[in-house]
Write an enzyme that holds these catalytic residues in place. Structure first.
Site, PDB file in Angstrom:
ATOM      1  N   ASN A  22      10.891   2.339  -8.664  1.00  8.31           N
ATOM      2  CA  ASN A  22      10.224   2.895  -7.489  1.00  8.31           C
ATOM      3  C   ASN A  22      10.904   4.228  -7.215  1.00  8.31           C
ATOM      4  OD1 ASN A  22       8.931   3.376  -5.057  1.00  8.31           O
ATOM      5  ND2 ASN A  22      10.302   2.030  -3.885  1.00  8.31           N
ATOM      6  N   GLY A  23      10.107   5.278  -6.978  1.00  7.07           N
ATOM      7  CA  GLY A  23      10.674   6.603  -6.725  1.00  7.07           C
ATOM      8  C   GLY A  23      10.011   7.621  -7.629  1.00  7.07           C
ATOM      9  N   CYS A  54       6.342   1.394  -4.153  1.00  5.96           N
ATOM     10  CA  CYS A  54       6.075   0.291  -5.051  1.00  5.96           C
ATOM     11  C   CYS A  54       6.974  -0.868  -4.640  1.00  5.96           C
ATOM     12  CB  CYS A  54       6.415   0.686  -6.488  1.00  5.96           C
ATOM     13  SG  CYS A  54       5.499   2.126  -7.030  1.00  5.96           S
ATOM     14  N   TRP A  65       2.126   1.523  -6.620  1.00  7.39           N
ATOM     15  CA  TRP A  65       1.322   2.499  -5.891  1.00  7.39           C
ATOM     16  C   TRP A  65       1.498   3.789  -6.674  1.00  7.39           C
ATOM     17  CZ3 TRP A  65       1.978   7.162  -3.265  1.00  7.39           C
ATOM     18  CH2 TRP A  65       0.947   7.532  -2.397  1.00  7.39           C
ATOM     19  N   ARG A 114       3.465  -3.121  -0.348  1.00  7.23           N
ATOM     20  CA  ARG A 114       4.117  -1.846  -0.663  1.00  7.23           C
ATOM     21  C   ARG A 114       3.310  -1.025  -1.671  1.00  7.23           C
ATOM     22  NH1 ARG A 114       9.518  -1.973   0.949  1.00  7.23           N
ATOM     23  NH2 ARG A 114       9.825  -0.094  -0.285  1.00  7.23           N
ATOM     24  N   HIS A 124     -14.401  23.691  22.945  1.00  8.65           N
ATOM     25  CA  HIS A 124     -13.974  24.905  22.242  1.00  8.65           C
ATOM     26  C   HIS A 124     -14.371  24.876  20.774  1.00  8.65           C
ATOM     27  CE1 HIS A 124     -11.814  26.364  25.752  1.00  8.65           C
ATOM     28  NE2 HIS A 124     -11.443  25.099  25.932  1.00  8.65           N
ATOM     29  N   LYS A 149       2.508   0.581   2.398  1.00  5.64           N
ATOM     30  CA  LYS A 149       3.197   0.352   3.670  1.00  5.64           C
ATOM     31  C   LYS A 149       4.333   1.332   3.907  1.00  5.64           C
ATOM     32  CE  LYS A 149       3.912  -2.078   7.406  1.00  5.64           C
ATOM     33  NZ  LYS A 149       2.964  -1.836   8.503  1.00  5.64           N
ATOM     34  N   GLU A 169      -4.163   7.997  17.787  1.00  4.80           N
ATOM     35  CA  GLU A 169      -3.692   6.806  17.077  1.00  4.80           C
ATOM     36  C   GLU A 169      -4.851   5.837  16.809  1.00  4.80           C
ATOM     37  OE1 GLU A 169      -1.545   5.668  15.301  1.00  4.80           O
ATOM     38  OE2 GLU A 169      -1.376   3.513  15.597  1.00  4.80           O
ATOM     39  N   LYS A 199      -6.267   4.489  13.157  1.00  4.27           N
ATOM     40  CA  LYS A 199      -6.530   3.080  12.800  1.00  4.27           C
ATOM     41  C   LYS A 199      -7.913   2.961  12.161  1.00  4.27           C
ATOM     42  CE  LYS A 199      -3.232   2.668  13.449  1.00  4.27           C
ATOM     43  NZ  LYS A 199      -1.916   2.416  12.968  1.00  4.27           N
ATOM     44  N   GLU A 226      -7.940   4.500   8.570  1.00  2.00           N
ATOM     45  CA  GLU A 226      -7.222   3.823   7.492  1.00  2.00           C
ATOM     46  C   GLU A 226      -7.738   2.420   7.194  1.00  2.00           C
ATOM     47  OE1 GLU A 226      -2.974   3.870   8.108  1.00  2.00           O
ATOM     48  OE2 GLU A 226      -3.130   3.227  10.163  1.00  2.00           O
TER      49      GLU A 226
HETATM   50  C1  AGP Z   1       0.324   3.473  10.018  1.00  2.00           C
HETATM   51  O1  AGP Z   1      -0.751   2.633  10.246  1.00  2.00           O
HETATM   52  C2  AGP Z   1       0.330   4.123   8.705  1.00  2.00           C
HETATM   53  N1  AGP Z   1       0.304   3.158   7.658  1.00  2.00           N
HETATM   54  C3  AGP Z   1       1.298   5.266   8.495  1.00  2.00           C
HETATM   55  O2  AGP Z   1       0.785   6.377   9.161  1.00  2.00           O
HETATM   56  C4  AGP Z   1       2.768   5.048   8.937  1.00  2.00           C
HETATM   57  O3  AGP Z   1       2.854   4.965  10.322  1.00  2.00           O
HETATM   58  C5  AGP Z   1       3.643   6.211   8.431  1.00  2.00           C
HETATM   59  O4  AGP Z   1       3.609   6.228   7.041  1.00  2.00           O
HETATM   60  C6  AGP Z   1       5.068   6.117   8.926  1.00  2.00           C
HETATM   61  O5  AGP Z   1       5.671   4.945   8.483  1.00  2.00           O
HETATM   62  P1  AGP Z   1       7.015   4.382   9.101  1.00  2.00           P
HETATM   63  O6  AGP Z   1       6.728   3.968  10.504  1.00  2.00           O
HETATM   64  O7  AGP Z   1       7.354   3.205   8.232  1.00  2.00           O
HETATM   65  O8  AGP Z   1       8.027   5.466   9.028  1.00  2.00           O
END
Ligand code: AGP
Length: 606
Positions: free
Chosen positions: A100-101, A2, A74, A27, A499, A601, A476, A480, A483
């Site tokens: 937050n937490g 958050c 969040w 966030r 397989h 984020k 990776e 992308k 997400e």
């Molecule tokens: C990346 O596009 C994602 N939002 C997510 O997987 C991110 O890489 C992961 O949460 C790790 O975050 P960090 O790099 O801030 O540790």
């Protein structure tokens, strides 16, 4: 997860509070709320929706106040409803709290407070805090003491900002394992989850440590330990990021802007202090046991790096996703845990580091955000200096981490005498070409990728294939796609396909294949074998490959031919294509690019 912001000043701060919380929206963006001090009364407004929407709908900017706190959420405990939106207030309306937490003992505390007659309006863990403050204040008539007593009863993690009618010119805040910092301006003082909350007003930050609380007023601040109540001397951290860098600068989305910033972030990485990289390479060399650790995208950065260390330094270094680290890794004093994180605040990665430290292991990190928890936790940190990454989806930060890992693997290769100086120098020269190559790919190929992405935007399933180091590129790139576009995309090594997953191939599953340059004969031919297997079953394949002088004509249904580049940088070029393909698919599907649904984020909860 958050965003927290608080501002105290001499004049009306509503607009400043709005700008700050809007800058933290990446966030978390389920719902938003504020508490403003109006003379000796609290005005609380909160609702479901984004920051702009709530400020507009609740007419918050028309309210005049010199002290306020805000929150963008969040959800963890409790669904996304107005009742569950922060701030929360005490029964008597004297305290307002944003958090937050996660509080692990909130049920116990809540039951006790209900037993004492407190009334709860939400399903959240946070709401116990204002009620505890009210209870303790009634006992001691002292807000600071009530805060200290409350904090010492909380189990779990928190970053808090609190205002109270008993001290209408102050903000109280505290931290345990969730990020929080102060912004120290001349006319204004701030508290924020990160410095995007106040970077437009001051570059002087104070990082609140675990177990600390702070009291802010317009012209002063004090930081103390909530265990001892003794003052803690803090030094100012100068934020080196440029506030303009956190703005969209004419791009339709931060994601595109950040993809286009990659030539610059690579250049910055190439200028990193070589002695510092050498020191880290030395730490790897001295350790008996090394792990590469990250989660989500940074796990894929780690997997990518695993191939680099094998090929460039002749050393196999396993990569572990940080959420699985404690179950899997064997750690002792001779172990080095090298973590990767954009935010430096990721709960899973911090937990892995703490576990490693508890076993006496050495720790290191490649991190983007200076002053972040991970950067302060480890024995050795490399700050990558990629500038603020605002889009929830990581592009430039992860990309640059891969470049830094290349530099590190090259240095280790030299130390281990796997590489001779000439090979090292040639590799560095190839890396120096990379910003220019990427710039021309972005300039010249974006239009084509846009067209392909648009044409196939309705495809619901994609297989992303790659072999060798192109396998983590596929993983990776698939992440992308998932997400940002919410399209099912499965990253897989080419050899694994037959397989089992080959059975899925039909006209509803398309494949994208990341092909190495044909100079890497074995890998190249193996990759094409996977393509043949799919084509033989009438599957659709979009091939991304390097100029092969007419070889394999007609093999792919759709193809993007890239200029010939050094094999070292070829997988990175392919990754840029993967980023753009996801971005343009998402724009075709009209997705919320910079703030995709359900994500945040920095994932500061476990
Ligand atoms: C990346 O596009 C994602 N939002 C997510 O997987 C991110 O890489 C992961 O949460 C790790 O975050 P960090 O790099 O801030 O540790």
């Amino acid at each position: 997860m958050c965003g927290i912001n608080g501002v105290v000043g001499l004049n009306n701060i509503s607009e400043v509070l709005f700008e700050g919380i809007r800058n933290l929206e990446y966030r978390g963006y389920d719902s938003c709320g504020v508490a403003l001090m109006n003379k000796k009364h609290l005005i609380v407004r909160k609702n479901i929706g984004g920051v702009e929407e709530i400020f507009h709908r609740e007419n918050i900017l028309s309210k005049k106040s010199r002290v306020g706190i805000a929150h963008t959420r969040w959800a963890t405990h409790g669904t996304v409803t107005q009742e569950n939106t922060h701030p929360f207030t005490s029964c008597d309306g004297a305290f307002a709290v944003v958090h937050n937490g996660i509080l692990s003992n909130y049920r116990f505390l809540r039951d006790g407070l209900i037993g004492e007659g407190h009334q709860f309006d939400s399903d959240t863990d946070t709401e116990v805090i204002p009620h505890l403050l009210e209870k303790h204040y009634k006992e001691c008539n002292d807000v600071e003491l009530a805060l200290v007593k409350t904090l010492n009863m909380l189990e779990g993690t928190f970053a808090l900002a609190i205002i109270s009618i008993y001290h209408p010119d102050q903000i109280f805040c505290a931290r345990r394992e969730s990020p929080l910092m102060l912004g120290i301006g001349d006319e204004l003082k701030f508290v924020g989850s990160d410095f995007n909350a106040f970077i437009d007003y001051t570059k002087n930050a104070i990082i609140i440590g675990d177990g600390e609380y702070a009291i802010l007023s317009r012209d002063s601040y004090v930081v103390k330990s909530y265990l001892t109540q003794k003052e803690v001397t803090k030094s100012i951290t100068k934020i080196e990021w440029d506030n303009e860098a956190a703005k969209k600068g004419g791009y339709p989305h931060y994601m595109l802007k950040e993809i286009y910033e990659q030539p610059q972030t690579i250049t910055t990485a190439l200028e990193l202090d070589s002695a510092s990289l050498d020191e880290l390479a030395g730490m790897i060399q001295k350790s008996e046991n090394v792990y590469l650790v990250g989660v989500g995208t940074t796990f894929y950065v780690s997997k990518f790096s695993k191939y680099l260390f094998s090929s460039l330094a002749g050393q196999f270094i396993p990569a572990i996703s940080s959420d699985e680290f404690t179950s899997l890794a064997t750690v002792d004093k001779k172990t080095l845990v090298l973590t990767v994180s954009q935010s430096g605040e990721t709960f899973d990665t911090i937990s892995a580091l703490k576990h490693a430290k508890s076993k006496g292991a050495k720790t290191a990190a490649i991190v983007n955000v200076m002053g972040s928890s991970i950067s302060r936790l480890v024995d050795k940190v490399i700050l990558q200096g990629s500038g603020p990454e605002i889009c929830v989806i990581s592009t430039k930060a992860a990309f640059t981490q891969m470049v830094i890992m290349m530099l590190l693997a090259l240095r280790l290769g030299l130390k281990r005498k796997v590489l001779v100086r000439k090979e090292f120098d040639e590799s560095l020269a190839a890396l120096r070409e990379l910003p220019g190559i990427i710039q021309s790919i972005l300039n010249e190929r974006s239009g084509f990728i846009h067209r392909v992405a648009h044409n196939y935007a309705k495809i619901k399933n994609w297989l992303y294939l790659g072999r060798g180091i192109y396998y983590p590129v596929a993983l990776e790139s698939a992440l992308k796609m998932k997400e940002v576009a919410y399209v099912h995309a499965e990253g897989m090594s080419g050899g694994f396909l037959k397989h089992g997953t080959l059975a899925m191939v039909d006209d509803e599953v398309n494949t994208i294949v990341f092909t190495p340059p044909c100079g890497d004969k074995e890998l190249y031919e193996a990759t094409l074998r996977s393509v043949e297997e799919i084509r033989a079953r009438s599957g659709f394949v979009f091939g991304i490959h390097f100029n092969e002088k007419g070889r394999n004509k007609g093999l792919f249904n759709e193809e993007l031919i890239l200029p010939n580049v050094s094999p070292l940088v070829a997988p990175l070029i392919q990754l840029v294509i993967g980023q753009l393909f996801a971005y343009f698919t998402a724009t075709s599907l009209k997705r919320n690019i910079d703030k995709p649904r359900f994500l945040a984020k920095s994932v500061t909860v476990g």
